[in-house]
Design a protein around this motif. Structure first.
Motif, PDB file in Angstrom:
ATOM      1  N   ASN A   1     -68.798  95.030  26.629  1.00 22.17           N
ATOM      2  CA  ASN A   1     -69.045  94.413  25.506  1.00 22.17           C
ATOM      3  C   ASN A   1     -68.603  95.423  24.339  1.00 22.17           C
ATOM      4  N   ALA A   2     -67.752  94.785  23.429  1.00 23.37           N
ATOM      5  CA  ALA A   2     -67.077  95.749  22.312  1.00 23.37           C
ATOM      6  C   ALA A   2     -68.269  96.152  21.187  1.00 23.37           C
ATOM      7  N   ILE A   3     -69.265  95.333  21.132  1.00 23.90           N
ATOM      8  CA  ILE A   3     -70.372  95.849  20.316  1.00 23.90           C
ATOM      9  C   ILE A   3     -71.389  97.095  20.952  1.00 23.90           C
TER      10      ILE A   3
ATOM     11  N   VAL B   1     -64.604  92.996  15.681  1.00 26.52           N
ATOM     12  CA  VAL B   1     -65.364  92.310  16.815  1.00 26.52           C
ATOM     13  C   VAL B   1     -65.962  90.962  16.325  1.00 26.52           C
ATOM     14  N   LEU B   2     -66.659  90.639  15.331  1.00 25.35           N
ATOM     15  CA  LEU B   2     -66.735  89.475  14.995  1.00 25.35           C
ATOM     16  C   LEU B   2     -65.771  88.450  14.629  1.00 25.35           C
TER      17      LEU B   2
ATOM     18  N   VAL C   1     -62.784  88.361  16.421  1.00 25.47           N
ATOM     19  CA  VAL C   1     -62.580  88.288  17.727  1.00 25.47           C
ATOM     20  C   VAL C   1     -63.389  87.231  18.491  1.00 25.47           C
ATOM     21  N   PHE C   2     -64.755  87.536  18.143  1.00 22.59           N
ATOM     22  CA  PHE C   2     -65.570  86.664  19.103  1.00 22.59           C
ATOM     23  C   PHE C   2     -65.765  85.297  18.227  1.00 22.59           C
TER      24      PHE C   2
ATOM     25  N   SER D   1     -65.859  85.054  22.956  1.00 23.11           N
ATOM     26  CA  SER D   1     -66.501  86.245  23.744  1.00 23.11           C
ATOM     27  C   SER D   1     -66.162  87.696  23.012  1.00 23.11           C
ATOM     28  N   SER D   2     -67.049  88.686  23.208  1.00 24.35           N
ATOM     29  CA  SER D   2     -66.396  90.033  22.802  1.00 24.35           C
ATOM     30  C   SER D   2     -66.084  90.799  24.083  1.00 24.35           C
ATOM     31  N   ASP D   3     -65.929  90.358  25.210  1.00 25.01           N
ATOM     32  CA  ASP D   3     -65.637  91.037  26.401  1.00 25.01           C
ATOM     33  C   ASP D   3     -64.371  91.981  26.287  1.00 25.01           C
TER      34      ASP D   3
ATOM     35  N   LEU E   1     -59.874  90.416  26.147  1.00 27.68           N
ATOM     36  CA  LEU E   1     -59.035  90.465  24.959  1.00 27.68           C
ATOM     37  C   LEU E   1     -57.502  90.620  25.137  1.00 27.68           C
TER      38      LEU E   1
END
Length: 129
Positions: free
Chosen positions: A26-28, A81-82, A84-85, A90-92, A96
């Motif tokens: 998860n990117a976060i 990240v936001l 991309v989500f 998804s932020s996987d 990406l």
């Protein structure tokens, strides 16, 4: 003050952050792990500044710069990240692949210095040999 206590705490923080960067998808969570690593560095800077009794407080000054850079990094990273989500759902990190070059890395057919003039010089050299 014993230097061992903050140094051991900083090593533990850095190891937890390193594990988070290497193991999480998860990117976060990866961004939070990078922040843990930066905080471990800040703790070391301040601890060594106090231990060495630096009159200029260079460790604390470097810590302020590190905090500023960390704030800018987390702001930009979280914005990416936001975005991309919002676009992907998804932020996987493994998913990406859309950010990569769609054609992949391409090998050039000729060397970089192969210009038409250089090719003509090569043909002349081969003809005279």
């Amino acid at each position: 003050m014993h230097l061992a206590y903050p140094a051991v705490l900083a090593v533990l923080l850095f190891c937890v952050g390193l594990y988070g960067v290497l193991a999480r998808r998860n990117a976060i969570l990866v961004l939070m792990s990078v922040e843990l690593m930066l905080n471990a560095v800040n703790l070391n800077l301040v601890a060594f500044d106090v231990w060495l009794r630096d009159s200029l407080h260079a460790g604390q000054a470097l810590t302020l710069f590190t905090i500023t850079i960390a704030a800018a990094e987390i702001g930009l990273g979280l914005a990416i990240v936001l975005l991309v989500f919002r676009n992907r759902g998804s932020s996987d990190i493994d998913r990406l692949t859309g950010l990569a070059d769609p054609h992949g890395p391409q090998a050039p057919d000729a060397p970089d210095d192969a210009t038409p003039a250089a090719a003509a010089d090569d043909e002349k050299a081969e003809a005279t040999a």
